[in-house]
Design a protein around this motif. Structure first.
Motif, PDB file in Angstrom:
ATOM      1  N   ALA A 189       0.832  -1.206   0.000  1.00  0.00           N
ATOM      2  CA  ALA A 189       0.000   0.000   0.000  1.00  0.00           C
ATOM      3  C   ALA A 189       0.869   1.261   0.000  1.00  0.00           C
ATOM      4  N   ILE A 190       1.935   1.248   0.798  1.00  0.00           N
ATOM      5  CA  ILE A 190       2.858   2.388   0.850  1.00  0.00           C
ATOM      6  C   ILE A 190       3.470   2.627  -0.532  1.00  0.00           C
ATOM      7  N   ALA A 191       3.871   1.543  -1.192  1.00  0.00           N
ATOM      8  CA  ALA A 191       4.523   1.654  -2.504  1.00  0.00           C
ATOM      9  C   ALA A 191       3.577   2.234  -3.551  1.00  0.00           C
ATOM     10  N   ILE A 192       2.343   1.752  -3.565  1.00  0.00           N
ATOM     11  CA  ILE A 192       1.359   2.265  -4.527  1.00  0.00           C
ATOM     12  C   ILE A 192       1.108   3.754  -4.288  1.00  0.00           C
ATOM     13  N   TYR A 193       1.047   4.142  -3.017  1.00  0.00           N
ATOM     14  CA  TYR A 193       0.829   5.549  -2.682  1.00  0.00           C
ATOM     15  C   TYR A 193       2.009   6.411  -3.144  1.00  0.00           C
ATOM     16  N   LEU A 194       3.224   5.888  -3.007  1.00  0.00           N
ATOM     17  CA  LEU A 194       4.416   6.622  -3.452  1.00  0.00           C
ATOM     18  C   LEU A 194       4.363   6.889  -4.960  1.00  0.00           C
ATOM     19  N   ILE A 195       3.959   5.877  -5.720  1.00  0.00           N
ATOM     20  CA  ILE A 195       3.869   6.039  -7.172  1.00  0.00           C
ATOM     21  C   ILE A 195       2.824   7.092  -7.519  1.00  0.00           C
ATOM     22  N   TRP A 196       1.694   7.029  -6.852  1.00  0.00           N
ATOM     23  CA  TRP A 196       0.609   7.990  -7.104  1.00  0.00           C
ATOM     24  C   TRP A 196       1.051   9.427  -6.803  1.00  0.00           C
ATOM     25  N   MET A 197       1.775   9.613  -5.692  1.00  0.00           N
ATOM     26  CA  MET A 197       2.237  10.950  -5.306  1.00  0.00           C
ATOM     27  C   MET A 197       3.357  11.448  -6.212  1.00  0.00           C
ATOM     28  N   GLY A 198       4.236  10.529  -6.610  1.00  0.00           N
ATOM     29  CA  GLY A 198       5.402  10.938  -7.383  1.00  0.00           C
ATOM     30  C   GLY A 198       5.108  11.229  -8.846  1.00  0.00           C
ATOM     31  N   PHE A 199       4.075  10.582  -9.393  1.00  0.00           N
ATOM     32  CA  PHE A 199       3.828  10.699 -10.832  1.00  0.00           C
ATOM     33  C   PHE A 199       3.466  12.123 -11.247  1.00  0.00           C
ATOM     34  N   ASP A 200       2.572  12.765 -10.501  1.00  0.00           N
ATOM     35  CA  ASP A 200       2.164  14.133 -10.856  1.00  0.00           C
ATOM     36  C   ASP A 200       3.342  15.101 -10.823  1.00  0.00           C
ATOM     37  N   LEU A 201       4.172  14.968  -9.787  1.00  0.00           N
ATOM     38  CA  LEU A 201       5.340  15.840  -9.670  1.00  0.00           C
ATOM     39  C   LEU A 201       6.336  15.568 -10.791  1.00  0.00           C
ATOM     40  N   LEU A 202       6.517  14.299 -11.135  1.00  0.00           N
ATOM     41  CA  LEU A 202       7.412  13.940 -12.234  1.00  0.00           C
ATOM     42  C   LEU A 202       6.910  14.537 -13.547  1.00  0.00           C
ATOM     43  N   LYS A 203       5.608  14.436 -13.786  1.00  0.00           N
ATOM     44  CA  LYS A 203       5.014  14.978 -15.004  1.00  0.00           C
ATOM     45  C   LYS A 203       5.151  16.501 -15.049  1.00  0.00           C
ATOM     46  N   GLU A 204       4.896  17.158 -13.915  1.00  0.00           N
ATOM     47  CA  GLU A 204       4.959  18.619 -13.858  1.00  0.00           C
ATOM     48  C   GLU A 204       6.377  19.128 -14.090  1.00  0.00           C
ATOM     49  N   SER A 205       7.358  18.516 -13.432  1.00  0.00           N
ATOM     50  CA  SER A 205       8.750  18.955 -13.593  1.00  0.00           C
ATOM     51  C   SER A 205       9.266  18.633 -14.996  1.00  0.00           C
ATOM     52  N   THR A 206       8.822  17.519 -15.581  1.00  0.00           N
ATOM     53  CA  THR A 206       9.234  17.166 -16.941  1.00  0.00           C
ATOM     54  C   THR A 206       8.743  18.207 -17.943  1.00  0.00           C
ATOM     55  N   LYS A 207       7.522  18.670 -17.774  1.00  0.00           N
ATOM     56  CA  LYS A 207       6.970  19.694 -18.668  1.00  0.00           C
ATOM     57  C   LYS A 207       7.832  20.953 -18.663  1.00  0.00           C
ATOM     58  N   VAL A 208       8.295  21.355 -17.479  1.00  0.00           N
ATOM     59  CA  VAL A 208       9.122  22.561 -17.374  1.00  0.00           C
ATOM     60  C   VAL A 208      10.480  22.319 -18.027  1.00  0.00           C
ATOM     61  N   LEU A 209      11.088  21.172 -17.749  1.00  0.00           N
ATOM     62  CA  LEU A 209      12.400  20.864 -18.318  1.00  0.00           C
ATOM     63  C   LEU A 209      12.343  20.727 -19.835  1.00  0.00           C
ATOM     64  N   MET A 210      11.211  20.270 -20.368  1.00  0.00           N
ATOM     65  CA  MET A 210      11.045  20.098 -21.812  1.00  0.00           C
ATOM     66  C   MET A 210      10.564  21.371 -22.507  1.00  0.00           C
ATOM     67  N   LEU A 211      10.425  22.456 -21.772  1.00  0.00           N
ATOM     68  CA  LEU A 211       9.997  23.751 -22.322  1.00  0.00           C
ATOM     69  C   LEU A 211       8.586  23.707 -22.890  1.00  0.00           C
ATOM     70  N   PHE A 212       7.740  22.843 -22.336  1.00  0.00           N
ATOM     71  CA  PHE A 212       6.353  22.809 -22.781  1.00  0.00           C
ATOM     72  C   PHE A 212       5.626  24.074 -22.342  1.00  0.00           C
ATOM     73  N   THR A 213       4.613  24.464 -23.114  1.00  0.00           N
ATOM     74  CA  THR A 213       3.791  25.614 -22.732  1.00  0.00           C
ATOM     75  C   THR A 213       3.029  25.286 -21.447  1.00  0.00           C
ATOM     76  N   PRO A 214       3.063  26.166 -20.445  1.00  0.00           N
ATOM     77  CA  PRO A 214       2.308  25.907 -19.213  1.00  0.00           C
ATOM     78  C   PRO A 214       0.826  25.688 -19.506  1.00  0.00           C
ATOM     79  N   ASP A 215       0.203  24.808 -18.745  1.00  0.00           N
ATOM     80  CA  ASP A 215      -1.212  24.481 -18.968  1.00  0.00           C
ATOM     81  C   ASP A 215      -2.119  25.695 -18.821  1.00  0.00           C
ATOM     82  N   THR A 216      -1.669  26.681 -18.053  1.00  0.00           N
ATOM     83  CA  THR A 216      -2.512  27.857 -17.784  1.00  0.00           C
ATOM     84  C   THR A 216      -2.411  28.933 -18.861  1.00  0.00           C
ATOM     85  N   ILE A 217      -1.562  28.710 -19.866  1.00  0.00           N
ATOM     86  CA  ILE A 217      -1.343  29.729 -20.902  1.00  0.00           C
ATOM     87  C   ILE A 217      -2.105  29.367 -22.180  1.00  0.00           C
TER      88      ILE A 217
END
Length: 303
Positions: A189-217
């Protein structure tokens, strides 16, 4: 064009101090839980210790990134180290997911072969983890709301505090009901929760590093509003990206209706800057003025 920047050194120093305190607390927890996990035979406690060790590494990365982000720009580093904290967030999110996968593998093995666990030691060490991580969570909570790097550190600590709560519950169930399979189930259960918490942050930081347009723009809306200026014929070749969480950059080519003077261009530029800052929170603008230039007029052009 010029930009005003306000640096709050006292706040940065406070962030650094809070990270150091959290690092020391997590080193203490990690050592205690490794010893306790080996003595008690608890996989959940060892998994929590592994997560705590990843916390120590992630907090050190966050601390280094926090220090680097304050370094001045130079001829070799014209942006300075402003992306250090985004890179730290990416690394920390990645480690969360990697640790979680390792825990799932170990939990699957243990579920097939449950082992007796010394529950008293599990209970007391999980309480230590709850108290120490809870204090660290409180230290970083405020900064986590406005900084991706601090949010990654905060998430590591928050998930570890919740993991310690789960380990405590498991320890109590093992002590009073001899349900030793709970140890492996909680690890899973702890492991599944870690994946769930980490995925959004990984996706968000990847977007910035890849120079993607922010979702709010909304680029289509920006184009429409800039084109509404009487002096402007066309806006094209647009790039929008985040340097970090505080700086959003916009660059574009603007085709003018007439062959205007530099003074006239400056006046129009200020209107465009005000529009982008006040309505879209874009605070760095770079415009290439054009008149009758034979180039591609598409909004997005592959360089």
């Amino acid at each position: 064009m010029g930009h005003d920047h306000v640096h709050n050194h006292n706040h940065n120093d406070l962030k650094g101090r809070n990270l150091v305190i959290s690092i020391l607390l997590n080193i203490l927890i990690t050592v205690a839980q490794v010893i306790g996990g080996l003595v008690s035979g608890s996989l959940a406690l060892l998994s929590d210790a592994l997560h705590n060790f990843s916390d120590v590494l992630s907090l050190i990365v966050s601390y280094i990134a926090n220090r680097l982000s304050k370094k001045e720009a130079s001829l070799q580093r014209t942006f300075g180290f402003k992306r250090a904290e985004i890179l730290a967030a990416f690394i920390n999110a990645s480690t969360l997911i990697i640790v979680a996968i390792l825990l799932i593998i170990e939990a699957a093995k243990r579920i097939q072969d449950p082992q007796i666990v010394q529950s008293n030691l599990v209970i007391w060490l999980s309480i230590l983890g709850i108290l120490a991580n809870g204090f660290s969570v409180l230290l970083l909570k405020k900064d986590s709301q406005a900084n991706m790097n601090m949010r990654s550190a905060y998430l590591h600590l928050l998930t570890d505090m919740l993991a310690s709560v789960a380990v405590l519950i498991g320890g109590l169930l093992m002590k009073f009901y001899q349900l030793y399979w709970v140890d492996s189930a909680l690890t899973l259960a702890i492991a599944i929760y870690l994946i769930w918490m980490g995925f959004d942050l990984l996706k968000e930081s990847t977007k910035v590093l890849m120079l993607f347009t922010p979702d709010t723009i909304p680029i289509d809306q920006i184009v429409k509003e800039i084109n509404a200026f009487a002096e402007i014929k066309n806006v094209h070749h647009i790039h929008v990206w985040q340097l970090n969480e505080n700086e959003t950059h916009f660059e574009a080519h603007i085709d003018f209706e007439h062959d205007i003077t530099l003074t006239q261009f400056d006046k129009i530029l200020h209107k465009v800057e005000d529009l982008l800052l006040n309505k879209f929170e874009i605070n760095h603008v770079n415009i290439q003025p054009e008149y009758g230039k034979d180039d591609v007029k598409d909004v997005i052009v592959q360089d």
